[in-house]
Write an enzyme that holds these catalytic residues in place. Structure first.
Site, PDB file in Angstrom:
ATOM      1  N   HIS A 218     -47.620  -0.251-123.820  1.00 48.12           N
ATOM      2  CA  HIS A 218     -46.917  -0.445-122.554  1.00 48.12           C
ATOM      3  C   HIS A 218     -47.251  -1.818-121.970  1.00 48.12           C
ATOM      4  O   HIS A 218     -46.341  -2.578-121.600  1.00 48.12           O
ATOM      5  CB  HIS A 218     -47.323   0.666-121.577  1.00 48.12           C
ATOM      6  CG  HIS A 218     -46.747   0.536-120.203  1.00 48.12           C
ATOM      7  ND1 HIS A 218     -45.693   1.305-119.761  1.00 48.12           N
ATOM      8  CD2 HIS A 218     -47.065  -0.276-119.166  1.00 48.12           C
ATOM      9  CE1 HIS A 218     -45.395   0.981-118.518  1.00 48.12           C
ATOM     10  NE2 HIS A 218     -46.218   0.013-118.130  1.00 48.12           N
ATOM     11  N   GLU A 219     -48.534  -2.140-121.870  1.00 50.11           N
ATOM     12  CA  GLU A 219     -48.928  -3.403-121.245  1.00 50.11           C
ATOM     13  C   GLU A 219     -48.507  -4.611-122.073  1.00 50.11           C
ATOM     14  O   GLU A 219     -48.021  -5.609-121.540  1.00 50.11           O
ATOM     15  CB  GLU A 219     -50.431  -3.416-120.992  1.00 50.11           C
ATOM     16  CG  GLU A 219     -50.934  -2.322-120.065  1.00 50.11           C
ATOM     17  CD  GLU A 219     -50.202  -2.246-118.734  1.00 50.11           C
ATOM     18  OE1 GLU A 219     -49.622  -3.267-118.300  1.00 50.11           O
ATOM     19  OE2 GLU A 219     -50.194  -1.165-118.133  1.00 50.11           O
ATOM     20  N   HIS A 222     -44.908  -5.394-121.647  1.00 51.05           N
ATOM     21  CA  HIS A 222     -44.601  -6.195-120.455  1.00 51.05           C
ATOM     22  C   HIS A 222     -44.625  -7.679-120.803  1.00 51.05           C
ATOM     23  O   HIS A 222     -43.813  -8.467-120.290  1.00 51.05           O
ATOM     24  CB  HIS A 222     -45.605  -5.903-119.341  1.00 51.05           C
ATOM     25  CG  HIS A 222     -45.275  -4.705-118.501  1.00 51.05           C
ATOM     26  ND1 HIS A 222     -44.050  -4.518-117.901  1.00 51.05           N
ATOM     27  CD2 HIS A 222     -46.028  -3.625-118.159  1.00 51.05           C
ATOM     28  CE1 HIS A 222     -44.061  -3.380-117.217  1.00 51.05           C
ATOM     29  NE2 HIS A 222     -45.236  -2.816-117.364  1.00 51.05           N
ATOM     30  N   TYR A 233     -39.210  -7.658-111.412  1.00 51.52           N
ATOM     31  CA  TYR A 233     -40.020  -6.456-111.199  1.00 51.52           C
ATOM     32  C   TYR A 233     -39.761  -5.871-109.811  1.00 51.52           C
ATOM     33  O   TYR A 233     -40.648  -5.814-108.952  1.00 51.52           O
ATOM     34  CB  TYR A 233     -41.489  -6.807-111.393  1.00 51.52           C
ATOM     35  CG  TYR A 233     -42.364  -5.638-111.771  1.00 51.52           C
ATOM     36  CD1 TYR A 233     -42.172  -4.960-112.968  1.00 51.52           C
ATOM     37  CD2 TYR A 233     -43.395  -5.220-110.937  1.00 51.52           C
ATOM     38  CE1 TYR A 233     -42.984  -3.901-113.330  1.00 51.52           C
ATOM     39  CE2 TYR A 233     -44.212  -4.169-111.287  1.00 51.52           C
ATOM     40  CZ  TYR A 233     -43.998  -3.505-112.478  1.00 51.52           C
ATOM     41  OH  TYR A 233     -44.810  -2.444-112.835  1.00 51.52           O
ATOM     42  N   GLU A 242     -40.082  -1.352-116.461  1.00 46.55           N
ATOM     43  CA  GLU A 242     -41.093  -0.309-116.674  1.00 46.55           C
ATOM     44  C   GLU A 242     -40.668   0.663-117.771  1.00 46.55           C
ATOM     45  O   GLU A 242     -41.484   1.099-118.589  1.00 46.55           O
ATOM     46  CB  GLU A 242     -41.339   0.457-115.374  1.00 46.55           C
ATOM     47  CG  GLU A 242     -42.382  -0.165-114.483  1.00 46.55           C
ATOM     48  CD  GLU A 242     -43.743  -0.212-115.138  1.00 46.55           C
ATOM     49  OE1 GLU A 242     -44.175   0.805-115.738  1.00 46.55           O
ATOM     50  OE2 GLU A 242     -44.401  -1.256-115.066  1.00 46.55           O
ATOM     51  N   ASP A 316     -43.835   0.794-104.168  1.00 51.81           N
ATOM     52  CA  ASP A 316     -43.701   0.742-105.625  1.00 51.81           C
ATOM     53  C   ASP A 316     -42.620  -0.247-106.050  1.00 51.81           C
ATOM     54  O   ASP A 316     -41.859   0.000-106.985  1.00 51.81           O
ATOM     55  CB  ASP A 316     -43.404   2.145-106.183  1.00 51.81           C
ATOM     56  CG  ASP A 316     -43.446   2.207-107.700  1.00 51.81           C
ATOM     57  OD1 ASP A 316     -44.238   1.464-108.305  1.00 51.81           O
ATOM     58  OD2 ASP A 316     -42.673   3.004-108.287  1.00 51.81           O
ATOM     59  N   HIS A 321     -41.826   2.449-110.951  1.00 49.02           N
ATOM     60  CA  HIS A 321     -42.515   3.424-111.801  1.00 49.02           C
ATOM     61  C   HIS A 321     -41.917   4.816-111.711  1.00 49.02           C
ATOM     62  O   HIS A 321     -42.292   5.702-112.489  1.00 49.02           O
ATOM     63  CB  HIS A 321     -44.001   3.522-111.418  1.00 49.02           C
ATOM     64  CG  HIS A 321     -44.797   2.312-111.766  1.00 49.02           C
ATOM     65  ND1 HIS A 321     -45.036   1.299-110.861  1.00 49.02           N
ATOM     66  CD2 HIS A 321     -45.420   1.948-112.911  1.00 49.02           C
ATOM     67  CE1 HIS A 321     -45.771   0.367-111.434  1.00 49.02           C
ATOM     68  NE2 HIS A 321     -46.012   0.726-112.674  1.00 49.02           N
TER      69      HIS A 321
END
Length: 397
Positions: A218-219, A222, A233, A242, A316, A321
């Protein structure tokens, strides 16, 4: 929460007209209480750019001082990991071994650092100190988050190279940099525009987040997104950002369609919370209690546009998310019908060819369908599955 801001300035007046956080976290705030949020909050970009950083970055390291070798270690869950390391030649036979991997041509390497359970500050900044040991065996409990961060970075790098012929984040072999042991009981992981960082959790909600292969995917994804579509974002484009990170998470870690099922702490497990998000069944997990008022009252992650959360930018980042789970569920429906490999091909082409910084959910439908057509042809099972999936979650042309 940690912040790195995009700031929009009126060139005529010099006034700030808009600003929002751009750091890609794994979770919206992962249940941080106000005290933790205050500790974690950092002014940006001033701190990120000017913090004293005496630690050696990849470009500062003289490789002639080191030689490559194999080592090993144990991860957070006790898994035995074979690792690529470097050793300092002048220190033999005593030994200085670092979690750096320089084994692949045309790739700057994988660098794993130690933040020593500290948050970033004016005296100790990311990435921290190189993860170092006096033997080639990184076997201590303290080393385990670094071992997993290093090992999982390798697995994610190999996925993008083998499945999509992509050489790291920018397809030009830029280094993958990770920092483990980030912060004090920090219940999150993030991409800050340059590197990944993993908290160790508080033991109740999360254990060390580097333990999750899907979290690393996931990271790192990005970072791929930053170097391709550059999805802003915020609001729907941020939710697409996301979602794509989540999708690659379950494409690299094929053990389930859930995100974070290897990093959940004791308290959440006792409450029946087995993962952070689910692509297969989004509604089985609750959203942050502060977000319930913006949705349909169900208080769970949405699987359909009828359940969309209408959230302001200061909550958020406009629901990045939360509403991402709608695209997530569409991806699951595609993958369940035609397989993970086809899903990965479609998503990667959509990301690298059709999506733009301001793509919304409707744009994403087009990008996925057109990508399926490009790869598999009109009337193919893959195209039909993609159309049906977006129809199924209420995203239309």
């Amino acid at each position: 929460m940690i912040q790195e801001l995009f700031v929009f300035i009126d060139v005529a007046s010099g006034d700030v007209v808009d600003a929002y956080n751009t750091i890609g976290h794994l979770a919206e705030d992962a249940g941080l209480d106000e005290e933790q949020v205050d500790i974690v909050a950092q002014p940006s970009p001033t701190l990120l750019e000017t913090a004293v950083n005496a630690q050696a970055l990849p470009e500062d390291i003289d490789r002639s001082d080191f030689g490559p070798m194999h080592g090993s270690g144990f991860g957070v869950h006790g898994d035995y990991r074979v690792l690529n390391l470097v050793y300092k030649i002048s220190d033999i036979p005593q030994g200085t071994f670092k979690l750096f991997d320089w084994t692949r041509p045309d790739f700057e390497g994988i660098y794993t650092y130690d933040m020593k359970n500290q948050f970033q500050s004016s005296s100790f900044s990311l990435p921290g100190d190189p993860f170092t040991n006096n033997t080639a065996g990184f076997n201590s409990t303290y080393d385990a988050p670094g071992v997993d961060a290093h090992y999982n970075s390798t697995k994610v790098y190999e996925y993008f190279l083998e499945e999509h012929d992509r050489n790291s984040l920018d397809d030009e072999g830029t280094a993958l940099i990770s920092s483990a042991n980030y912060g004090d009981n920090f219940n999150n992981a993030f991409w800050n525009g340059r590197q990944m960082a993993y908290g160790n959790g508080d033991g109740q909600q999360f254990i060390p987040l580097s333990a999750g292969l899907d979290v690393a995917a996931h990271e790192i994804s990005h970072g791929v997104i930053t170097n391709t579509a550059g999805l802003l974002y915020r609001f729907e484009s941020g939710a697409v950002n996301e979602s794509i990170a989540d999708i690659f998470g379950v494409l690299v870690d094929t053990s389930s369609w859930d995100i974070g099922d290897n990093i959940i702490g004791e308290a959440w497990l006792n409450e029946g919370r087995t993962a952070l998000r689910s692509l297969e069944e989004p509604g089985k997990f609750p959203v942050n209690a502060n977000y319930v008022e913006y949705g349909d009252g169900s208080g769970v992650f949405p699987a359909h546009m009828d359940e969309f959360y209408d959230m302001p930018l200061n909550v958020d980042n406009g629901g990045v998310h939360v509403n991402s789970s709608i695209i997530n569920h569409a991806a699951y429906l595609i993958g369940d019908e035609v397989g993970r490999e086809a899903l990965g091909n479609i998503v990667y082409r959509a990301l690298t060819v059709y999506l733009t910084p301001i793509s919304n959910f409707s744009d994403t439908r087009f990008a996925f369908i057109q990508s399926a057509i490009d790869i598999y042809g009109e009337g193919s099972d893959e195209v039909d599955a993609t159309v049906d999936a977006f129809d199924g979650v209420g995203i239309y042309e």
